[in-house]
Write an enzyme that holds these catalytic residues in place. Structure first.
Site, PDB file in Angstrom:
ATOM      1  N   CYS A 272       0.837  -1.214   0.000  1.00  0.00           N
ATOM      2  CA  CYS A 272       0.000   0.000   0.000  1.00  0.00           C
ATOM      3  C   CYS A 272       0.872   1.264   0.000  1.00  0.00           C
ATOM      4  O   CYS A 272       1.570   1.521  -0.970  1.00  0.00           O
ATOM      5  CB  CYS A 272      -0.964  -0.048   1.181  1.00  0.00           C
ATOM      6  SG  CYS A 272      -2.216   1.253   1.184  1.00  0.00           S
ATOM      7  N   HIS A 356      -4.009  -5.183  -0.519  1.00  0.00           N
ATOM      8  CA  HIS A 356      -3.808  -5.679   0.844  1.00  0.00           C
ATOM      9  C   HIS A 356      -3.876  -7.208   0.868  1.00  0.00           C
ATOM     10  O   HIS A 356      -4.950  -7.789   0.998  1.00  0.00           O
ATOM     11  CB  HIS A 356      -4.866  -5.086   1.785  1.00  0.00           C
ATOM     12  CG  HIS A 356      -4.591  -3.671   2.154  1.00  0.00           C
ATOM     13  ND1 HIS A 356      -3.928  -3.322   3.311  1.00  0.00           N
ATOM     14  CD2 HIS A 356      -4.844  -2.507   1.505  1.00  0.00           C
ATOM     15  CE1 HIS A 356      -3.798  -2.009   3.370  1.00  0.00           C
ATOM     16  NE2 HIS A 356      -4.356  -1.493   2.285  1.00  0.00           N
ATOM     17  N   GLU A 358      -3.165  -9.250   3.095  1.00  0.00           N
ATOM     18  CA  GLU A 358      -3.557  -9.816   4.395  1.00  0.00           C
ATOM     19  C   GLU A 358      -5.065  -9.839   4.602  1.00  0.00           C
ATOM     20  O   GLU A 358      -5.562 -10.438   5.559  1.00  0.00           O
ATOM     21  CB  GLU A 358      -2.904  -9.022   5.529  1.00  0.00           C
ATOM     22  CG  GLU A 358      -3.606  -7.749   5.933  1.00  0.00           C
ATOM     23  CD  GLU A 358      -3.577  -6.633   4.887  1.00  0.00           C
ATOM     24  OE1 GLU A 358      -4.408  -5.714   4.960  1.00  0.00           O
ATOM     25  OE2 GLU A 358      -2.702  -6.690   3.995  1.00  0.00           O
TER      26      GLU A 358
END
Length: 381
Positions: A272, A356, A358
């Site tokens: 990011c 992202h 995760e």
């Protein structure tokens, strides 16, 4: 649930609804997120600092709030905009209602507005500076004017350095691993941790740290303004650049530190804002997007394999692919709008990803990026 609330945009658009959080006034950049689930993770994502989040899915709050599904120590978003707040919460994990959660953290929210109309405005005109006025202040003849004035007074995120504001104040160790139903989060101190990773905290999400810890990383999280000399003195096997809010260009302290870490040729991985900072540190440029990417259904293509991944996204700035220097190559691209999603250095063990990995919308489509980082540290040994 009878207190009035007003949402005003800088273009003059006004929405009347009901207050579902704290009373008062808040302002920020209004964006829309298309995810159908994960409102608690969205609210606590530090990348949403100084942003008012509109959720396009109509029913938000169905599963309540629990202490486990947070991505930072508190709500980061400046406000929440939804269509409907269900009065009944249904989840065996729920500990609190969404409305009570917002109130407990003094965060404003507004419901019962036409989020479809709002989303079309943001999509067609781009992210708008806006303000929410809630409670007694939202009543009376001058309420709309006050909300509009607050919306127009917000300076916008362009040129705003927020990473150092949301970062931790002192270094700390992270030991929590991934979550398992019925067991909670794992304690990674009980297993082998062969790799020492120093993570620059620009607004890091907890689950990023958990996924690194689950892969045998001993994590030291450091403030955003930590010098490269201090990081290198910790003798890391790898360096991680976290996500975060705001414009990457003003983060000169981070760009300088990343350049020095790159010179040391230590494996480096960014996500990011960390992705954008790696681009800037390598000589590329970044740009402000019209309405950004916010959602959990974004297709991204791996340019090396042709594989398409479903990703979670939250960013309003992007690395400009047309400015990549010779030692930086594109690795991933958005299939929504063609924007750059991944880069790697050709002369260093360094790579980054805009989305992202995760957040698991795929649910594990992008998780191998963490494995790649670990493999780079292993290869360097």
């Amino acid at each position: 649930m009878s207190k009035p609330a007003i949402l005003a945009l800088e273009d003059g658009s006004v929405f009347h609804g009901i207050a579902i959080g704290a009373d008062g006034l808040t302002s920020g950049e209004v964006v829309f997120n298309t995810a159908m689930t994960g409102y608690q993770e969205i609210l606590t994502d530090p990348s949403y600092t100084r942003q008012i989040v509109t959720l396009t899915y109509p029913h938000i709050g169905n599963t309540g709030i629990n202490a486990e599904d947070i991505e930072s120590g508190s709500i980061a978003a400046a406000g929440l905009v939804i269509r409907d707040l269900p009065l009944m919460v249904s989840s065996f994990r729920s500990e609190q209602s969404l409305s009570d959660y917002l109130k407990s953290q003094n965060v404003l929210g507004i419901a019962d507005i036409d989020t479809r109309r709002l989303t079309r405005i943001l999509r067609d005109k781009g992210a708008q500076n806006g303000a929410i006025l809630a409670g007694a202040d939202a009543e009376g003849d001058g309420a709309v004017a006050r909300a509009l004035d607050a919306a127009k007074a917000f300076p916008g995120l362009k040129g705003m350095d927020l990473a150092k504001e949301v970062s931790c104040k002192a270094p700390y160790e992270w030991t929590e691993g991934e979550w398992t139903l019925g067991q909670g989060y794992a304690d990674t101190t009980q297993g082998e941790r062969p790799y020492h990773v120093v993570a620059f905290d620009y607004g890091v999400k907890f689950n990023i740290l958990r996924m690194l810890a689950a892969r045998g990383c001993r994590l030291t999280v450091v403030p955003a303004q930590t010098s490269a000399a201090d990081v290198l003195a910790m003798n890391p096997d790898g360096v991680f650049l976290a996500n975060g809010p705001g414009d990457p260009e003003p983060c000169d302290y981070a760009i300088k530190a990343i350049q020095e870490v790159l010179e040391a040729d230590i494996p480096l991985f960014g996500i990011c804002l960390g992705h954008q900072l790696l681009a800037l540190a390598s000589g590329a440029k970044t740009l402000k997007m019209s309405h950004g990417h916010h959602g959990a259904n974004h297709p991204v293509q791996d340019l090396d394999t042709g594989k398409v991944m479903i990703t979670s996204q939250n960013h309003g700035f992007a690395a400009d692919e047309t400015t990549l220097p010779a030692n930086l190559r594109a690795t991933h691209r958005s299939l929504f709008d063609g924007t750059l999603q991944g880069i790697e250095r050709t002369d260093r063990a360094a790579f980054s990803f805009q989305g992202h990995p995760e957040a698991s919308p795929g649910p594990r489509d992008v998780a191998p990026l963490f494995d790649r980082f670990v493999a780079m540290m292993q290869a360097r040994r």
